[in-house]
Design a protein around this motif. Structure first.
Motif, mmCIF file in Angstrom:
data_model
loop_
_atom_site.group_PDB
_atom_site.id
_atom_site.type_symbol
_atom_site.label_atom_id
_atom_site.label_comp_id
_atom_site.label_asym_id
_atom_site.label_seq_id
_atom_site.Cartn_x
_atom_site.Cartn_y
_atom_site.Cartn_z
ATOM 1 N N TRP A 240 -9.102 0.563 -2.389
ATOM 2 C CA TRP A 240 -7.634 0.281 -2.900
ATOM 3 C C TRP A 240 -7.469 0.701 -4.482
ATOM 4 C CZ3 TRP A 240 -6.626 -5.161 -0.282
ATOM 5 C CH2 TRP A 240 -6.330 -5.061 0.868
ATOM 6 N N GLU B 168 -4.552 -0.370 -8.912
ATOM 7 C CA GLU B 168 -5.364 -1.099 -8.052
ATOM 8 C C GLU B 168 -4.421 -1.968 -7.321
ATOM 9 O OE1 GLU B 168 -10.048 -1.186 -9.859
ATOM 10 O OE2 GLU B 168 -8.780 -2.854 -9.455
ATOM 11 N N HIS C 43 0.851 -1.213 0.065
ATOM 12 C CA HIS C 43 0.041 -0.019 -0.154
ATOM 13 C C HIS C 43 1.047 1.264 -0.057
ATOM 14 C CE1 HIS C 43 -3.815 -2.003 0.130
ATOM 15 N NE2 HIS C 43 -3.642 -2.487 1.055
ATOM 16 N N SER D 271 -8.508 8.156 -4.129
ATOM 17 C CA SER D 271 -8.840 6.749 -3.724
ATOM 18 C C SER D 271 -9.858 6.510 -3.987
ATOM 19 C CB SER D 271 -8.325 6.215 -2.410
ATOM 20 O OG SER D 271 -8.906 6.841 -1.492
#
Length: 177
Positions: free
Chosen positions: A160, A26, A2, A146
């Motif tokens: 995500w 993604e 992430h 996001s």
DNA sequence: CACAGGATATACT
DNA sequence: GTATATCCTGTGA
């Protein structure tokens, strides 16, 4: 993973000198029911299990190719799906491959992107920092947004999906952006 | 906007 | 072996 997904937005990805600036990615990880690696390793998704930095190319719906960047060390399944980029290099080549003139439709979607960049199973498992790939660090700091991921039914609530805010080259507009 | 197209994988019989 | 689902796109209504 992430950390690297948002880092990719704004970076330049080239394949044989053809490509552009990433505007939409993604993230997927092994605990994610929507991810290919969720149910274990198979011949198709082996590249998703690392090592980090290599491409994972898979066939979607029997027709399209999709490009992922594996970002897990050996044994885990984490990857970032490259969904869209803003064409900046090799426009002529992309137009020829896609048979379209509209630059907004050249790479606004994972399948389209792979067709425009000439990505196939041949590229599966290749590192993105070596030939024929080039991954250039971003030169500017894009404004990030996001959102929930697209085209899936499992775990659709996690945000995500990372995009460059306001880009005209996304596969879909960001809700409430 | 509905829907076909069709590789790969898993779940069922 | 058969059925169902999937990180999608182009085409036709």
């Amino acid at each position: 993973m992430h950390e690297v997904a948002p880092e990719l937005i704004g970076a330049t990805l080239l394949v044989d000198g053809v490509g552009g600036v990433l505007v939409e990615v993604e993230a997927y990880d092994q605990e994610d029911p929507a991810a290919h690696g969720y149910r274990g390793r198979t011949p198709r998704n082996a590249s998703m299990f690392g090592p980090a930095g290599q491409a994972y190319v898979y066939r979607s719906y029997g027709i399209h190719w999709c490009l992922n960047l594996a970002c897990a060390e050996e044994g885990r399944a984490e990857a970032v799906l490259i969904r869209a980029l803003e064409p900046t290099h090799g426009l002529e080549t992309m137009r020829e491959r896609r048979g379209l003139a509209d630059p907004r439709l050249l790479c606004s979607g994972p399948g389209r992107l792979c067709q425009a960049l000439g990505i196939t199973r041949e590229h599966d498992g290749l590192r993105l920092d070596g030939p024929p790939f080039e991954l250039l660090r971003r030169e500017r700091e894009p404004e990030l947004a996001s959102a929930p991921r697209i085209g899936i039914t499992r775990a659709a609530d996690v945000e995500w999906r990372y995009v460059e805010k306001g880009s005209r080259f996304l596969s879909r507009a960001v809700p409430r952006a």
